[in-house]
Write an enzyme that holds these catalytic residues in place. Structure first.
Site, mmCIF file in Angstrom:
data_model
loop_
_atom_site.group_PDB
_atom_site.id
_atom_site.type_symbol
_atom_site.label_atom_id
_atom_site.label_comp_id
_atom_site.label_asym_id
_atom_site.label_seq_id
_atom_site.Cartn_x
_atom_site.Cartn_y
_atom_site.Cartn_z
ATOM 1 N N TYR A 88 0.757 4.939 18.348
ATOM 2 C CA TYR A 88 0.247 5.976 19.256
ATOM 3 C C TYR A 88 -0.933 6.751 18.663
ATOM 4 C CZ TYR A 88 4.702 4.999 21.537
ATOM 5 O OH TYR A 88 5.754 4.364 22.153
ATOM 6 N N HIS A 116 0.834 -1.206 0.000
ATOM 7 C CA HIS A 116 0.000 0.000 0.000
ATOM 8 C C HIS A 116 0.871 1.258 0.000
ATOM 9 C CE1 HIS A 116 -3.433 2.583 0.655
ATOM 10 N NE2 HIS A 116 -2.805 3.146 1.676
ATOM 11 N N LYS A 140 -5.515 10.801 7.242
ATOM 12 C CA LYS A 140 -4.236 10.818 7.945
ATOM 13 C C LYS A 140 -3.092 10.938 6.938
ATOM 14 C CE LYS A 140 -1.058 8.080 10.680
ATOM 15 N NZ LYS A 140 -0.688 6.758 11.162
ATOM 16 N N ASP A 142 12.451 6.243 8.950
ATOM 17 C CA ASP A 142 12.271 5.885 10.344
ATOM 18 C C ASP A 142 11.434 7.002 10.961
ATOM 19 O OD1 ASP A 142 12.498 4.147 12.505
ATOM 20 O OD2 ASP A 142 14.310 5.078 13.273
ATOM 21 N N SER A 143 10.521 6.614 11.841
ATOM 22 C CA SER A 143 9.596 7.572 12.444
ATOM 23 C C SER A 143 9.532 7.375 13.941
ATOM 24 C CB SER A 143 8.182 7.379 11.880
ATOM 25 O OG SER A 143 8.178 7.571 10.496
#
Length: 190
Positions: free
Chosen positions: A151, A12, A172, A69-70
């Site tokens: 989160y 996706h 989002k 990376d988050s």
């Protein structure tokens, strides 16, 4: 058409970025280049982890690529959980445990401001470029919504009344930290 590996097996995500990139690049997943191993993430910053993953792919598969990376950075916790967001409450990487620990650590603190931040590292012809995307918001005390992951049920982005978990994936996706970093990447590639 230039081939570019996106360090993910999430079809996706690849489809979404491919649609924006158009015909100049063909995006490949990790499985399409034959990479089945876990990519290294031993850095102490999002920048370091993103770079480490991209360099691993470039070195071992000789392919132009990008990796991301988050993390969630909470002001009152000095930027925690940050790079350790996925395993904040331990190696089991439980979203519920991570949220529970975060809310416990925030108990009694007035400042609820936080931000989600993504860093993307692109390696194109050996040249390294990094892109950052940030969305600021607030941490709430009760979980709301069933969409998203991590989160999302306790994060309300600035300018909205809904948590990320109450928004559709498309809603989002238009405002997220990852979307903002990907926009910068795409502008650079075009």
């Amino acid at each position: 058409m230039k081939k570019l590996c996106f360090a993910t097996n999430n079809a996706h995500k690849v489809e979404e970025v491919q649609a924006i990139l158009g015909q100049n690049f063909e995006l490949l997943t990790l499985s399409q280049i034959g990479c089945s191993e876990e990519l290294p993430e031993t850095g102490n910053t999002l920048e370091a982890n993103s770079l480490q993953k991209a360099q691993y792919l470039y070195k071992h598969y000789q392919v132009d690529c990008f990796a991301d990376d988050s993390g969630l950075e909470v002001t009152a916790l000095g930027g925690e959980p940050g790079v350790f967001s996925a395993r904040y409450a331990g190696e089991q990487r439980s979203h519920a445990d991570n949220i529970s620990l975060l809310l416990k650590n925030l108990a009694g603190k007035e400042d609820r401001s936080a931000q989600f931040r993504t860093v993307i590292t692109l390696i194109l012809g050996g040249e390294v470029t990094q892109f950052e995307g940030i969305i600021k918001g607030t941490i709430i005390d009760e979980l709301k919504g069933n969409e998203g992951f991590g989160y999302d049920p306790i994060f309300v982005p600035e300018g909205f009344d809904l948590t990320f978990a109450e928004m559709s994936i498309d809603e989002k996706g238009k405002i997220s930290h990852r979307a903002r970093a990907v926009e910068k990447l795409i502008t650079f590639l075009k």
